[in-house]
Design a protein around this motif. Structure first.
Motif, mmCIF file in Angstrom:
data_model
loop_
_atom_site.group_PDB
_atom_site.id
_atom_site.type_symbol
_atom_site.label_atom_id
_atom_site.label_comp_id
_atom_site.label_asym_id
_atom_site.label_seq_id
_atom_site.Cartn_x
_atom_site.Cartn_y
_atom_site.Cartn_z
ATOM 1 N N TYR A 106 0.827 -1.202 0.000
ATOM 2 C CA TYR A 106 0.000 0.000 0.000
ATOM 3 C C TYR A 106 0.864 1.256 0.000
ATOM 4 O O TYR A 106 0.668 2.161 -0.816
ATOM 5 N N LEU A 107 1.859 1.261 0.914
ATOM 6 C CA LEU A 107 2.675 2.470 1.040
ATOM 7 C C LEU A 107 3.474 2.738 -0.223
ATOM 8 O O LEU A 107 3.649 3.879 -0.642
ATOM 9 N N SER A 108 3.948 1.671 -0.862
ATOM 10 C CA SER A 108 4.807 1.888 -2.020
ATOM 11 C C SER A 108 4.016 2.129 -3.303
ATOM 12 O O SER A 108 4.418 2.923 -4.144
ATOM 13 N N GLU A 109 2.877 1.437 -3.472
ATOM 14 C CA GLU A 109 2.203 1.476 -4.767
ATOM 15 C C GLU A 109 0.955 2.350 -4.782
ATOM 16 O O GLU A 109 0.603 2.911 -5.802
ATOM 17 N N TYR A 110 0.237 2.422 -3.649
ATOM 18 C CA TYR A 110 -1.055 3.082 -3.685
ATOM 19 C C TYR A 110 -1.089 4.429 -2.981
ATOM 20 O O TYR A 110 -1.788 5.334 -3.405
ATOM 21 N N ALA A 111 -0.337 4.540 -1.864
ATOM 22 C CA ALA A 111 -0.502 5.723 -1.031
ATOM 23 C C ALA A 111 0.049 6.962 -1.718
ATOM 24 O O ALA A 111 1.070 6.903 -2.401
ATOM 25 N N PRO A 113 1.916 10.621 -1.531
ATOM 26 C CA PRO A 113 3.028 11.038 -0.651
ATOM 27 C C PRO A 113 2.529 11.600 0.666
ATOM 28 O O PRO A 113 3.140 11.386 1.710
ATOM 29 N N ARG A 116 1.449 8.808 2.951
ATOM 30 C CA ARG A 116 2.624 8.091 3.425
ATOM 31 C C ARG A 116 3.309 8.870 4.547
ATOM 32 O O ARG A 116 3.769 8.288 5.516
ATOM 33 N N ILE A 119 1.267 8.007 7.628
ATOM 34 C CA ILE A 119 1.212 6.609 8.078
ATOM 35 C C ILE A 119 2.577 6.105 8.524
ATOM 36 O O ILE A 119 2.688 5.378 9.512
ATOM 37 N N SER A 182 10.104 0.206 -3.401
ATOM 38 C CA SER A 182 10.342 1.518 -4.010
ATOM 39 C C SER A 182 11.579 1.502 -4.888
ATOM 40 O O SER A 182 11.709 2.312 -5.800
#
Lengths: 306, 541
Positions: A106-111, A113, A116, A119, A182
Motif C-alpha cells: 500500500y505504502l509503495s504502490e497506492y498511497a 506522498p 505516506r 502513516i 520503491s
C-alpha cells in the motif's frame, strides 16, 4: 583551529596539523573499532561461562535433552525452550508477514506522498513502544478480550504474546519491504502497464516478485527480532517449558528462561547460573546468523538492479 | 517512486483513483486495512490504558464541559484558523507551544537531578575544576601559539587529569561557598545566555547583536532572581527554568518575528492554551465540579512505590530513569558520532584497512540486531563480574543500555553525515582547510540536526528497555531515588515489570496503567521532539 600560519599551507600538511589530523583520525577509528570490541566482548563473556557450563553438562544433554528444570531437578535440556521460541516466532510471523507485506504494498504502490508521510511515522511508533508495555497490553487487555471471544485461554498464554510480538515487528517488515519495492525501477512498472496489466497485476505480478529478495530479507530480520524479544513473553506467555506447545497455554521461551534464571535466587557460580550463558550464546548465534543471512540476501538483491 | 509521478501528473495510463476492476479495488482496500491494522489496534489499547489511568468517568460531566469550552474548543478553532491561513502558521503555533513545553520538561529534569543527586557543593567544585582546566589549556594556547601537538597534548592531559581533580578536592573543603542560586546563575544562566548570543550572532552574522542578546538574556535571568519567593519560584528554580525554557522560547519568538514570512500570529497559540487551562481551572473550582479520580496524578508522580495501590508512585524510578539516561547519553553519543565520522569521512575503501572497515560496517549492522537480553548478559558479565562494579547500579545500567543503542546511533549518524553534499566539503578543502577543520566547521554543523534526530529516537528506545535492566539486577522497586551514579537504582520500565507481579485489580488496571501512560508519554514526547527537529531543518536543505 586557532593557529593559522601566515604562510599559505596549500596541502595542509605542516607538522602540527598533520600530527593532530592523524591523532584525530585514529581516535575516530578507535570509536568505530569499539563495535568490534563489543562483539568480541559479547562472544567472550558468553563463551567463558558457557564453556564452564558445558564441562559440567554435556552438550548432547543440553541440546537434545527434553526437560528444562534448572533449579529444582537440575535438568538442562534446552529443546522445550527452543520449541517454545519457534512456536511463538511462527505465530507472530503469521501476523506480521502478511500484514507487513500488504502495508508495504500500500505504502509503495497506492498511497499518496501525503498519506505516506502520516502513516509511516505512525507505524514507526509501533516499533518504539517499550516491549514491557506490549507485554502489559497482552496480559491485561488482549487475553481477556480473546477469552471474551470464547477462546479457552489460560492467564498466561502463547497466543496473546505472539499477537503482540507480531504487531511489534510489523513496522520492520513493512518499512524494509517498502524500501525494496520503491527501489524497483519504474521502467518495469511501465512495461507492465504497456502490455495492458492493471495496477493489481503490476503490484502482485511485477513489483513484489522483483523486490522478492528484499522482502525476504526483511522477513528474516523481523523473525530474528521476534526470537530475541524478551519482555512481551516474560510478562504475557508465562514460564512453563513445554516440548509440545499449545497456543492457549503458557510456555517458556529462551529469553524468558534467561530472565527467570537471573531473577530467581541462584548462586553466582552455580550450574544454573552458567546455563543462562549457554542459552545466551545459543540465542546470540541464532540471531547473528539470521542477521547475516538477511544482509546477504539483501545485498544480492541490490546487485540485480544497479 | 512510482506513485509520485502518477499522482502528480494524473498518469499516462489513467487516473490514479480509477482502479478499473473490482479485484483491484478490493486489493487496495485490503492493503490499506492491513496498514491500519496495527496502528488502530495499538491506538485502541492506548486509549484503553489512558482510560484506566485517568478514569474520566469518575469526573463530573460539568468538569468536561468547562474544559471543553475553555481549552479544547478555542485551541482547535485556533489551529483550524492557522491551517486555513496556510503558510506554515500552524507549524509556528505548534512549535511555539512545544519549545517552552520541552524546555520546562528538560529544566525540571535538571532541577530533579540537583535536588536528589548532585549537591550544589559538588556542582560548584566541578564547575571550578572545569574552568581551571579549561583556563590552563586556553592560556597555554595563547602564550605559545606555535606549540607542537605533543606539547599541547601534554598540557591538556595534565590539566584535565591532574589539575581538575585536585581543584575539585580543594574546592570541596571550602567551609563556605556562594549561595546556590548564584552558582546556578553563573553556570546555567551565563552559559545559556552565551549560547543564545552565539546563536543570534550566527543567525544574523552580526557579533554586536549577539553580544547585546547575551547581555539582555543574562540581565533578565539576574532580574528574575528577585521575584518574591513566596510565589513558589525560588531563585534556583527561576534560573534553571528560565535557562532551559525561557531562553529558547525568546530566541524562537525573536526568529519568527524577524523572519521575512511574517507569521507572528501563530505565537498567540500558547497563550490561548495556557489561558484556557487557567480559566478552566478557575471555573471548575468556582462551580465545584470534581475532576476525575485519576491514578495518574501528582501523588503518583511524586511518591515512592508502596504496598497500597493508592499510595504507590513512580518517583524514585523516574529519577532513576533520568540518571540512567544521563549515563546512556554520555557513554554512547560521542562514541557513536565519532565512529560514524570515521566510517563516512576517513574510512578507506581498499587495502587491508578497507577490508577491516567493511568488516566493521557489517559488524555494526549485526550488532543492531542482537537481542537486548544478550546485551544485558554482556553488562552482567563485563561490568558486574569482571570489572566488579556493583550489581544494579546506575552506571552499569546506563553503560549496558548505552552499548545497546550504540549501533543505532552510529547507523543514523552515518546517514545524516552522508546526506551532507560533498560540494560543501570540496569548497572547504578549496579554502585550504584540513580534513578535521572541514569536518568540525562544515560537516558536523550541517549534519547535526539529522544526528540529533536519530539519537533522540535511539534514546527514546533506551528509556523503555527492560530486559537488560533485569539482567544486570536493577532493583524491582527502590523507595528512595539514587543518591549518585554508583547507587542502586530502579527505572520506570523495571518498576512497571515489578507491578506485573502484583495480582490485585487496583495494581493491574490502576497503578500499572498510570505507570505505562507515564512511560509512553515520555517516549512519545521524545519522538515528537525528534520529529520537530527533523521538520525544522528539512525545509532548509
Amino acid at each position: 583551529m586557532s593557529q593559522e600560519t601566515n604562510t599559505p599551507d596549500f596541502v595542509g600538511q605542516s607538522g602540527i596539523r598533520s600530527a593532530r589530523e592523524q591523532s584525530i583520525k585514529w581516535l575516530l577509528f578507535g570509536c568505530a573499532a569499539l563495535s568490534v570490541a563489543v562483539t568480541a566482548a559479547i562472544v567472550a563473556t558468553l563463551l567463558f561461562d558457557a564453556i564452564d557450563f558445558f564441562l559440567e553438562v554435556s552438550p548432547v544433554g543440553f541440546f537434545l535433552g527434553t526437560e528444562w528444570s534448572p533449579t529444582i531437578k537440575e535438568e538442562f535440556g534446552v529443546l522445550p525452550l527452543v520449541a517454545g521460541t519457534l512456536f511463538v516466532t511462527a505465530l507472530s510471523a503469521l501476523i506480521a508477514i502478511p500484514v507487513g507485506v500488504a502495508s508495504a504494498t500500500y505504502l509503495s504502490e497506492y498511497a499518496s506522498p501525503q498519506t505516506r508521510s502520516i502513516i509511516k511515522p505512525a507505524l514507526e511508533i509501533l516499533a518504539g513502544i517499550p516491549t514491557v508495555v506490549y507485554g502489559y497490553f497482552a496480559l491485561v487487555y488482549l487475553t481477556p478480550a480473546l477469552e471474551w471471544l470464547g477462546l479457552p485461554l489460560s492467564t498466561f498464554n502463547a497466543l496473546s504474546a505472539s499477537i503482540m510480538i507480531g504487531i511489534m515487528i510489523i513496522p520492520m517488515v513493512s518499512s524494509l519491504s517498502e524500501d525494496a519495492m520503491s527501489a524497483v525501477p519504474d521502467s518495469l512498472r511501465q512495461a507492465g502497464y504497456g502490455i495492458g496489466a492493471t495496477k493489481l497485476e503490476v503490484s502482485t505480478g511485477i513489483v513484489i516478485p522483483a523486490a522478492a529478495s528484499g522482502i525476504f530479507s526483511s522477513f528474516i530480520l523481523a523473525l530474528s527480532r521476534a526470537i530475541g524479544e524478551t519482555m512481551i513473553v516474560v510478562v504475557a506467555a508465562g514460564m512453563r517449558p513445554r516440548l509440545v506447545p499449545s497456543p492457549f497455554e503458557s510456555l517458556e521461551v529462551m529469553t524468558a528462561a534467561m530472565v527467570q534464571l537471573v531473577t530467581t535466587d541462584i548462586a553466582g557460580g552455580s550450574t544454573a547460573y552458567r546455563a543462562m550463558f549457554a542459552i545466551g550464546i545459543t540465542l546470540f548465534t541464532i540471531t547473528f546468523a539470521m542477521n547475516l543471512a538477511s544482509s546477504f540476501v539483501a545485498s544480492r538483491y541490490r546487485e540485480e538492479y544497479q | 517512486m512510482a506513485t509520485e509521478q502518477e499522482g502528480a501528473t494524473g498518469g499516462w495510463f489513467g487516473e490514479t483513483g480509477q482502479i478499473s476492476r473490482l479485484p483491484g479495488k478490493a486489493f487496495a482496500a485490503v492493503c490499506l486495512s492491513a496498514t491500519l491494522f496495527g496502528i488502530v489496534m495499538v491506538a485502541g489499547l492506548l486509549v484503553y490504558v489512558t482510560k484506566d489511568a485517568i478514569r474520566p468517568l469518575t469526573a463530573n460531566p460539568g468538569w468536561f464541559l468547562v474544559f471543553f469550552l475553555t481549552l479544547v474548543a478555542p485551541s482547535v478553532a485556533a489551529l483550524g484558523y492557522y491551517r486555513r491561513r496556510g503558510d506554515g502558521e500552524a507549524t509556528v503555533a505548534l512549535t511555539a507551544l512545544g519549545i517552552p513545553f520541552f524546555g520546562l520538561l528538560l529544566g525540571s529534569g535538571v532541577l530533579l537531578l540537583f535536588i536528589d543527586v548532585l549537591s550544589v557543593v559538588e556542582w560548584f567544585a566541578f564547575v571550578v575544576a572545569a574552568v581551571v582546566a579549561g583556563g590552563v589549556i586556553a592560556g597555554h594556547r595563547r602564550l605559545r601559539a606555535g606549540a607542537s601537538f605533543a606539547e599541547e597534548f601534554v598540557v591538556a592531559a595534565a590539566s584535565l587529569v591532574a589539575l581538575a581533580p585536585l581543584t575539585f578536592e580543594f574546592v570541596s573543603t571550602f567551609p563556605t561557598i556562594p549561595e546556590a542560586w548564584l552558582i546556578y546563575l553563573f553556570t546555567f544562566g551565563l552559559g545559556g545566555a552565551v549560547v543564545g548570543g552565539l546563536v543570534v550572532a550566527r543567525r544574523r552574522n552580526d557579533r554586536r547583536t549577539g553580544a547585546i542578546t547575551a547581555g539582555a538574556l543574562f540581565a533578565v535571568a539576574t532580574a528574575g532572581v528577585f521575584i518574591d519567593p513566596s510565589t513558589g519560584i525560588t531563585p534556583q528554580i527561576w534560573v534553571i527554568l528560565f535557562t532551559f525554557a525561557g531562553m529558547p522560547t525568546v530566541l524562537y519568538v525573536e526568529s519568527v518575528v524577524r523572519s521575512r514570512q511574517r507569521r507572528p500570529l501563530g505565537l498567540l497559540f500558547p497563550f490561548i492554551v495556557v489561558a484556557g487551562m487557567l480559566l478552566g481551572a478557575a471555573l471548575v473550582d468556582l462551580l465545584g465540579f470534581a475532576g476525575p479520580e485519576a491514578w495518574l496524578d501528582f501523588q503518583f508522580l511524586t511518591s515512592a512505590n508502596s504496598r497500597f495501590p493508592e499510595e504507590a508512585g513512580i518517583y524514585p524510578a523516574l529519577i532513576g530513569s533520568v540518571m540512567m539516561m544521563v549515563v546512556v547519553a554520555v557513554s554512547s553519543f560521542p562514541i557513536g558520532v565519532g565512529a560514524a565520522l570515521y566510517l563516512e569521512e576517513y574510512a578507506p575503501n581498499d587495502g587491508p584497512l578497507g577490508v577491516l572497515v567493511r568488516f566493521i560496517e557489517i559488524n555494526i549492522s549485526n550488532l543492531a540486531g542482537v537481542p537486548s537480553v544478550v546485551y544485558g548478559l554482556l553488562g552482567l558479565a563485563l561490568f558486574v563480574n569482571w570489572l566488579n562494579f556493583g550489581s544494579g547500579i546506575v552506571v552499569v545500567g546506563g553503560m549496558t543500555i548505552g552499548l545497546l543503542i550504540l549501533p543505532i546511533i552510529i547507523i543514523s549518524a552515518q546517514e545524516a553525515i552522508r546526506a551532507v553534499p560533498s560540494s560543501l566539503r570540496q569548497a572547504s578543502y578549496g579554502m585550504g582547510a584540513t580534513r578535521w577543520q572541514t569536518i568540525r566547521r562544515v560537516v558536523l554543523p550541517e549534519a547535526l540536526p539529522g544526528i540529533l534526530t536519530g539519537s533522540i529516537l535511539a534514546f527514546g528506545r533506551a528509556i523503555g528497555e527492560t530486559a537488560p535492566l533485569l539482567m544486570i539486577g536493577a532493583a524491582a522497586s527502590v523507595f528512595q531515588p539514587p543518591d549518585g551514579f554508583f547507587d542502586i537504582f530502579s527505572a520506570m520500565p523495571r518498576q512497571i515489570y515489578a507491578w506485573v507481579g502484583q495480582p490485585a485489580y487496583e495494581f493491574q488496571y490502576g497503578v500499572m496503567a498510570a505507570g505505562v501512560v507515564t512511560l509512553i508519554t515520555v517516549m512519545i514526547s521524545m519522538n515528537a521532539a525528534a520529529i520537530l527537529i527533523r521538520n525544522k531543518y528539512q525545509r532548509r536543505s
